[in-house]
Design a protein around this motif. Structure first.
Motif, mmCIF file in Angstrom:
data_model
loop_
_atom_site.group_PDB
_atom_site.id
_atom_site.type_symbol
_atom_site.label_atom_id
_atom_site.label_comp_id
_atom_site.label_asym_id
_atom_site.label_seq_id
_atom_site.Cartn_x
_atom_site.Cartn_y
_atom_site.Cartn_z
ATOM 1 N N SER A 86 50.186 42.983 45.860
ATOM 2 C CA SER A 86 49.222 42.566 44.526
ATOM 3 C C SER A 86 48.099 41.427 44.744
ATOM 4 O O SER A 86 47.049 41.800 44.134
ATOM 5 C CB SER A 86 50.198 42.329 43.487
ATOM 6 O OG SER A 86 51.153 43.589 43.103
ATOM 7 N N THR A 87 48.586 40.551 45.229
ATOM 8 C CA THR A 87 47.713 39.274 45.357
ATOM 9 C C THR A 87 46.438 39.799 46.349
ATOM 10 O O THR A 87 45.547 39.331 46.205
ATOM 11 C CB THR A 87 48.497 38.191 46.001
ATOM 12 O OG1 THR A 87 49.879 37.928 45.212
ATOM 13 C CG2 THR A 87 47.498 37.069 46.229
ATOM 14 N N ILE A 109 54.422 40.912 45.430
ATOM 15 C CA ILE A 109 53.548 40.003 45.038
ATOM 16 C C ILE A 109 52.633 39.883 46.159
ATOM 17 O O ILE A 109 51.373 39.654 45.904
ATOM 18 C CB ILE A 109 54.338 38.691 45.041
ATOM 19 C CG1 ILE A 109 55.342 38.787 43.725
ATOM 20 C CG2 ILE A 109 53.467 37.365 44.938
ATOM 21 C CD1 ILE A 109 56.217 37.519 43.649
ATOM 22 N N PRO A 137 53.239 39.309 40.007
ATOM 23 C CA PRO A 137 51.969 39.326 40.320
ATOM 24 C C PRO A 137 51.056 39.524 39.075
ATOM 25 O O PRO A 137 49.927 39.536 39.297
ATOM 26 C CB PRO A 137 51.657 40.325 41.228
ATOM 27 C CG PRO A 137 52.749 41.517 40.928
ATOM 28 C CD PRO A 137 54.005 40.719 40.392
ATOM 29 N N THR A 138 51.711 39.529 37.980
ATOM 30 C CA THR A 138 50.816 39.853 36.703
ATOM 31 C C THR A 138 49.837 38.603 36.323
ATOM 32 O O THR A 138 48.808 39.111 35.786
ATOM 33 C CB THR A 138 51.708 40.093 35.333
ATOM 34 O OG1 THR A 138 52.689 41.153 35.812
ATOM 35 C CG2 THR A 138 50.732 40.666 34.428
ATOM 36 N N LYS A 139 50.453 37.460 36.622
ATOM 37 C CA LYS A 139 49.481 36.489 36.095
ATOM 38 C C LYS A 139 48.143 36.462 36.959
ATOM 39 O O LYS A 139 47.101 35.952 36.855
ATOM 40 C CB LYS A 139 50.200 35.281 36.383
ATOM 41 C CG LYS A 139 50.857 35.059 37.700
ATOM 42 C CD LYS A 139 51.643 33.434 37.603
ATOM 43 C CE LYS A 139 52.251 33.125 39.117
ATOM 44 N NZ LYS A 139 53.252 34.437 39.465
ATOM 45 N N THR A 140 48.343 36.767 38.486
ATOM 46 C CA THR A 140 47.209 36.843 39.296
ATOM 47 C C THR A 140 46.345 38.137 38.737
ATOM 48 O O THR A 140 45.085 37.892 38.767
ATOM 49 C CB THR A 140 47.634 37.536 40.727
ATOM 50 O OG1 THR A 140 48.627 36.451 41.072
ATOM 51 C CG2 THR A 140 46.503 37.384 41.657
ATOM 52 N N TYR A 175 44.192 42.232 44.247
ATOM 53 C CA TYR A 175 43.314 41.197 43.529
ATOM 54 C C TYR A 175 42.406 40.246 44.183
ATOM 55 O O TYR A 175 41.483 40.417 43.586
ATOM 56 C CB TYR A 175 44.286 40.560 42.499
ATOM 57 C CG TYR A 175 45.385 41.612 41.710
ATOM 58 C CD1 TYR A 175 44.865 42.856 41.219
ATOM 59 C CD2 TYR A 175 46.561 40.900 41.131
ATOM 60 C CE1 TYR A 175 45.651 43.562 40.456
ATOM 61 C CE2 TYR A 175 47.381 41.850 40.550
ATOM 62 C CZ TYR A 175 46.995 43.081 40.112
ATOM 63 O OH TYR A 175 47.766 43.982 39.142
ATOM 64 N N LEU A 176 42.622 39.631 45.214
ATOM 65 C CA LEU A 176 41.956 38.842 45.710
ATOM 66 C C LEU A 176 40.870 39.698 46.384
ATOM 67 O O LEU A 176 39.282 39.170 46.207
ATOM 68 C CB LEU A 176 42.234 37.867 46.828
ATOM 69 C CG LEU A 176 43.334 36.821 46.199
ATOM 70 C CD1 LEU A 176 44.088 36.195 47.704
ATOM 71 C CD2 LEU A 176 42.552 35.813 45.681
ATOM 72 N N TYR A 220 45.793 38.636 35.718
ATOM 73 C CA TYR A 220 44.900 38.048 34.472
ATOM 74 C C TYR A 220 43.913 37.096 34.981
ATOM 75 O O TYR A 220 42.928 36.985 34.478
ATOM 76 C CB TYR A 220 46.099 37.230 33.631
ATOM 77 C CG TYR A 220 46.697 37.950 32.258
ATOM 78 C CD1 TYR A 220 45.895 38.647 31.371
ATOM 79 C CD2 TYR A 220 48.150 38.079 32.551
ATOM 80 C CE1 TYR A 220 46.626 39.176 30.484
ATOM 81 C CE2 TYR A 220 48.767 38.831 31.584
ATOM 82 C CZ TYR A 220 47.931 39.378 30.442
ATOM 83 O OH TYR A 220 48.569 39.879 29.555
ATOM 84 N N LEU A 221 44.242 36.446 36.242
ATOM 85 C CA LEU A 221 43.130 35.823 36.761
ATOM 86 C C LEU A 221 42.004 36.593 37.206
ATOM 87 O O LEU A 221 40.819 36.260 37.275
ATOM 88 C CB LEU A 221 43.645 34.845 38.045
ATOM 89 C CG LEU A 221 42.660 34.152 38.871
ATOM 90 C CD1 LEU A 221 42.105 33.165 38.038
ATOM 91 C CD2 LEU A 221 43.289 33.743 40.072
ATOM 92 N N MET A 222 42.369 37.691 37.659
ATOM 93 C CA MET A 222 41.136 38.632 38.113
ATOM 94 C C MET A 222 40.332 39.057 36.931
ATOM 95 O O MET A 222 39.216 39.399 36.933
ATOM 96 C CB MET A 222 41.798 40.030 38.809
ATOM 97 C CG MET A 222 40.656 41.011 39.234
ATOM 98 S SD MET A 222 41.517 42.580 39.561
ATOM 99 C CE MET A 222 41.823 43.009 37.695
#
Length: 592
Positions: free
Chosen positions: A165-166, A162, A103-106, A169-170, A108-110
């Motif tokens: 976390s998603t 995942i 989930p780390t790439k999400t 972050y959303l 970064y998106l945040m």
């Protein structure tokens, strides 16, 4: 705890902080909540201790920066530091949290979305590029060093982590964007409302201006009509008095006639004052210059003023002196000079019970065709206090304005005198001591009537050249809008031995100094289009290699104003009215 209470805690209802600050407070607080939830879920999922420690650390740091930004108002440094720290902090989490499949790439998106709302616009593109390069770099490291990855205990735990976390972050992104959009809409609606209010105010002011202009025109028409209606019978009264004075009268009738003439003359002065103040307000006071004789003017003024002394039964000696050096044949507005002198002598009579009133005229010769006339009306009356001198020349102002005041009057005379003298290019002031009397003084430049002078008087010897230190050649500019003062300056400098150039206002002075290299610039302060203050600033900041010495040339002799001119960068001050000797001393001082 309701929504408003939460908004208050986060600082969202605080009007004095910026939108970026509000977004940062919200994001840092939501990240803190998300990390606490993530920590709890990862404990339940039995994740490794290193990951749990980093999540706890991020939660604590997020709460700390929220506290610093919200309650210590240090958003500017802490916001940027937190954004940069987040990028770097996710590097170890990347390898502890499943790498590219985690989930780390999400996260970064945040971070990118939050940064776009918090950071200034000029940092947006660099931040996006750095984030992309960082993700690519981490992915490359992951491919080359797969042993760095800490695997999930099971695939189910991975999917659950995942998903959690998603969702977190959303939620952070959605709430932040919602706040941004809502605040934007509120600000836009407020701006539209203010724009509409401004437009309504503009329409109201335009309508008010039209009403004021219409009222001014109506007032002018009314005053013109009243002038005609009052002057017509007043003319009959004054004419009849003159005729009666040429008939045989006994002592009692003569006394009554003098009283009647004094009262009618005073009434005529009041009518003239009211009309003049109306012209001054409309900026329509005009001068009509023509040939006149100064000696005749003084004689007529004393002849008009003397009957008032007799009518008031005051034991006052009224005298007039014209110094021998004065050229009597001049070109000026005779009626306006009379008006000023009659007003000043009338005031002297009003405020003097006994003693003397003297009118003295002297002159400062510029050359054969130009002279400065110095008028002084002095009395031995009650005098004026320093406090009352400050407001003496303000319209409708009187030393004693109470209902029981001893001295009558409209309070217009001196303000009109000042305006007339200023229109002539001169200056008026008063020197007085309470209980000892007053001396009203004014100076005006006038042209000598050379034709009449040659016909009626023997030629005078000229004053000759001015002695003193030999001055070096100088290129000089005088910025002055008054035509008479321009002529006066040209003649004075020529007398010393210099030819000057003239700028009609501050704008012309700036243009001429940009085009030519001047050694000295004599700068008037009050000018149309651009005043002397603004012109001086532009010249001093022009960036030219040679900056001229600027000397203030002003009628404002107040110490505070002089200090302001010197602080601005002007090197010296010449106070109007000035003499040739004063100019020569200034040139000696700065002609090095």
């Amino acid at each position: 705890m309701n929504v408003d209470h939460i908004k208050k805690i986060l600082g969202l209802k605080k009007a004095v902080i910026s939108l970026e600050n509000k977004i940062f407070n919200l994001v840092s607080f939501l990240v803190f909540i998300a990390m606490i939830i993530s920590l709890a879920s990862n404990i339940l999922l039995q994740r490794d201790t290193l990951l749990l420690s980093m999540i706890l650390c991020l939660a604590m740091i997020s709460f700390y920066v929220f506290y610093i930004s919200r309650y210590q108002e240090k958003f500017v440094p802490i916001g940027v530091i937190y954004i940069v720290f987040s990028l770097l902090f996710f590097i170890p989490i990347w390898f502890s949290n499943g790498g590219v499949e985690g989930p780390t790439k999400t996260a970064y998106l945040m971070s990118v979305v939050a940064a776009m709302m918090i950071l200034p616009k000029r940092f947006h593109l660099p931040f996006i590029i750095i984030t992309i390069l960082l993700i690519i770099g981490l992915y490359v490291l992951e491919l080359k060093n797969p042993e760095w990855l800490i695997p999930y205990p099971s695939n189910n735990i991975k999917q659950i982590d995942i998903l959690i976390s998603t969702i977190l972050y959303l939620l952070i992104i959605a709430i932040s964007v919602s706040l941004y959009k809502r605040t934007y809409d509120i600000d836009r609606n407020n701006l539209i409302k203010k724009s509409n209010d401004l437009e309504e105010s503009k329409e109201y002011l335009s309508e008010t201006k039209q009403q004021a202009e219409a009222a001014t025109k109506a007032k002018s028409r009314f005053l013109a009509n009243m002038s005609h209606e009052i002057r017509t019978p007043l003319n009959g009264i004054i004419g009849t008095i003159d005729l009666l004075q040429h008939t045989p009268l006994n002592a009692e009738q003569e006394e009554l006639m003098l009283s009647l003439k004094s009262s009618s003359t005073h009434l005529l002065e009041i009518v003239n004052d009211v009309l003049d103040i109306s012209k001054i307000e409309a900026d329509k006071l005009e001068l009509f210059e023509g040939p006149c004789n100064l000696q005749n003017i003084v004689q007529q003024v004393t002849a008009i003023s003397s009957p008032r002394l007799i009518a008031l039964k005051k034991k006052i000696e009224l005298s007039a002196i014209i110094q021998p050096a004065v050229e009597n044949e001049i070109i000026a507005d005779e009626s306006r000079i009379k008006q000023v002198l009659i007003n000043l002598i009338g005031n002297a009579i009003k405020f003097t019970e006994s003693g003397s009133i003297q009118l003295e005229v002297s002159a400062n010769h510029i050359d054969d065709s130009l002279q400065e006339l110095h008028f002084t009306v002095s009395d031995t009356g009650i005098g004026i206090s320093e406090e009352n001198i400050q407001t003496l020349f303000i319209p409708f102002n009187q030393i004693d304005s109470t209902a029981t005041r001893k001295f009558s009057g409209t309070g217009l005379g001196l303000s009109i005198c000042r305006k007339i003298i200023e229109e002539m290019g001169g200056r008026i002031w008063v020197e007085s001591e309470l209980g000892k009397g007053s001396a009203f003084k004014f100076i005006i430049p006038v042209q000598v009537n050379l034709v009449r002078k040659t016909q009626q008087q023997p030629q005078r010897n000229t004053a000759g050249t001015i002695g003193g230190t030999e001055l070096k050649p100088l290129k000089m500019l005088v910025a002055e809008d008054n035509n008479m003062n321009q002529l006066l300056a040209t003649k004075m400098f020529k007398k010393i031995g210099y030819i000057i150039e003239i700028a009609n206002n501050g704008k012309e002075a700036v243009e001429m100094t940009a085009k030519y290299d001047y050694d000295l610039v004599f700068m008037d302060i009050h000018m149309p289009e651009m005043d002397g203050i603004e012109a001086t600033e532009k010249i001093l900041n022009s960036g030219k290699e040679k900056i001229p010495i600027i000397i203030a040339m002003t009628a404002n002799a107040v110490k505070e104003a002089e200090a302001e001119y010197l602080a601005l960068g002007m090197k010296d001050i010449v106070t109007k009215p000035f003499t040739i000797e004063q100019l020569r001393k200034v040139l000696e001082k700065w002609a090095y």
